[in-house]
Design an enzyme around this catalytic site. Structure first.
Site, PDB file in Angstrom:
ATOM      1  N   LEU A 102       0.835  -1.203   0.000  1.00 32.50           N
ATOM      2  CA  LEU A 102       0.000   0.000   0.000  1.00 32.50           C
ATOM      3  C   LEU A 102       0.875   1.262   0.000  1.00 32.50           C
ATOM      4  O   LEU A 102       2.073   1.189   0.290  1.00 32.50           O
ATOM      5  CB  LEU A 102      -0.928  -0.016   1.210  1.00 32.50           C
ATOM      6  CG  LEU A 102      -2.030  -1.089   1.169  1.00 32.50           C
ATOM      7  CD1 LEU A 102      -2.737  -1.182   2.521  1.00 32.50           C
ATOM      8  CD2 LEU A 102      -3.035  -0.798   0.061  1.00 32.50           C
ATOM      9  N   PRO A 103       0.291   2.432  -0.302  1.00 29.86           N
ATOM     10  CA  PRO A 103       1.096   3.639  -0.485  1.00 29.86           C
ATOM     11  C   PRO A 103       1.783   4.191   0.761  1.00 29.86           C
ATOM     12  O   PRO A 103       2.805   4.855   0.651  1.00 29.86           O
ATOM     13  CB  PRO A 103       0.080   4.658  -1.028  1.00 29.86           C
ATOM     14  CG  PRO A 103      -1.024   3.857  -1.595  1.00 29.86           C
ATOM     15  CD  PRO A 103      -1.109   2.633  -0.744  1.00 29.86           C
ATOM     16  N   THR A 145       6.348   0.895   1.476  1.00 28.24           N
ATOM     17  CA  THR A 145       7.401   1.770   2.003  1.00 28.24           C
ATOM     18  C   THR A 145       6.782   2.499   3.182  1.00 28.24           C
ATOM     19  O   THR A 145       5.893   3.330   3.007  1.00 28.24           O
ATOM     20  CB  THR A 145       7.885   2.759   0.941  1.00 28.24           C
ATOM     21  OG1 THR A 145       8.378   2.026  -0.180  1.00 28.24           O
ATOM     22  CG2 THR A 145       9.004   3.634   1.487  1.00 28.24           C
ATOM     23  N   LYS A 161      14.772   0.582   3.062  1.00 29.58           N
ATOM     24  CA  LYS A 161      14.020   1.125   1.937  1.00 29.58           C
ATOM     25  C   LYS A 161      13.969   2.649   1.999  1.00 29.58           C
ATOM     26  O   LYS A 161      14.074   3.330   0.953  1.00 29.58           O
ATOM     27  CB  LYS A 161      12.607   0.548   1.933  1.00 29.58           C
ATOM     28  CG  LYS A 161      11.674   1.127   0.871  1.00 29.58           C
ATOM     29  CD  LYS A 161      12.162   0.876  -0.545  1.00 29.58           C
ATOM     30  CE  LYS A 161      11.116   1.337  -1.559  1.00 29.58           C
ATOM     31  NZ  LYS A 161      11.597   1.184  -2.937  1.00 29.58           N
TER      32      LYS A 161
END
Length: 303
Positions: free
Chosen positions: A69-70, A100, A175
């Site tokens: 998901l965003p 992320t 990340k």
């Protein structure tokens, strides 16, 4: 857990569709959910996946749930909501978060899941939607080694390389460091091509000189494919996502009491583009906005 656990997948966007597709191709029974990407849902259903009515429903049916998901806000919503994963979780459930995300949020969600006997793995992604479709993404995994070996066959369906970064949260931290470098490249390259144009050096010449040099890299190549060739799909990562990731980076730096001048400077460029209502532009398009700040139409300059 059986040799072929039942997999749930939440988030079928640019990256998620390819990942889920490759898990399906690995022979796993899969339940999917994404209220916003209907075409991707239909694509997966045509491959034999089933559609869950809620994350809670998915948690009651599945052994492993992967999330892509965003933002952490979206992840928290599907985990904690009234019909969320925790509401349907049972002992032994594993959640793999490929988003992320904010490492602090990850740590808190892991504690809440553990209260239901569930475990969390953070496994964010490197590379692009092209590699997602090909099953050749890079995975940065945060969990203990025993848990990694349980989920490794699933991750191998969609990852060309798997790096065990460290304990829970380490994948998300790595990340963020990666995206800090990438989004800073975006800001740096934007400023460089605009400065070059203002002093009489075209973006075409900058690409010709820098591309084959030691300063060239894959990010530079796709960035300049937009700047010079005006290929809008060269690097499909939105300004909104870039700004969000840099906010997480500066938050992580503040938590670690680290001076973060570079990350803060880069963040302001992306925040500006968000503020003028162009958050859905892709990262290389930042160059046009930096040009406009300096009275320059970069597209016309290239022509």
């Amino acid at each position: 857990m059986n040799d072929k656990p039942i997999i749930g997948f939440i988030g079928l966007g640019l990256m998620g569709h390819g990942i889920a597709k490759n898990i399906c191709k690995g022979g796993y029974e899969m339940w999917i959910r994404d209220p916003f990407n209907r075409a991707s849902v239909e694509s997966l259903l045509s491959m034999g996946a089933h559609e869950a009515v809620s994350p809670k429903d998915m948690a009651e049916k599945c052994d492993v749930i992967q999330i892509c998901l965003p933002s952490s806000q979206h992840v928290e919503s599907v985990v904690r909501g009234d019909d969320g994963i925790i509401a349907g979780a049972r002992s032994g459930l594993i959640v793999i978060d490929a988003s992320t995300a904010d490492p602090g949020s990850t740590a808190n969600l892991a504690i809440e899941l553990s209260e239901k006997g569930a475990r969390l793995v953070d496994a964010p992604l490197g590379r692009t939607p092209k590699e997602a479709e090909e099953g050749k993404l890079d995975a940065m995994v945060g969990c203990d080694m025993e848990l990694l070996e349980i989920v490794r066959p699933i991750i191998e369906c969609w990852a060309g390389s798997i790096t065990h970064v460290g304990p829970l949260g380490s994948g998300h931290k790595m990340k963020l460091l990666m995206n800090f470098i990438g989004m800073s490249y975006g800001a740096l390259f934007s400023e460089a091509v605009v400065l070059g144009a203002k002093v009489g050096i075209s973006p075409n010449v900058i690409r010709e000189v820098i591309g084959p040099s030691r300063m060239g890299n894959g990010f530079f190549d796709t960035f300049m494919r937009y700047v010079v060739d005006r290929d809008r799909d060269a690097h499909k990562f939105t300004i909104a996502n870039a700004a969000k990731d840099l906010r997480y980076v500066t938050s992580m730096a503040a938590e670690a009491q680290v001076v973060s001048i570079m990350a803060s400077a880069a963040r302001h460029y992306y925040a500006h583009v968000e503020a003028i209502g162009r958050a859905t532009d892709f990262v290389p398009m930042l160059s046009d906005h930096v040009g406009a700040l300096n009275g320059l139409n970069l597209a016309e300059t290239v022509r």
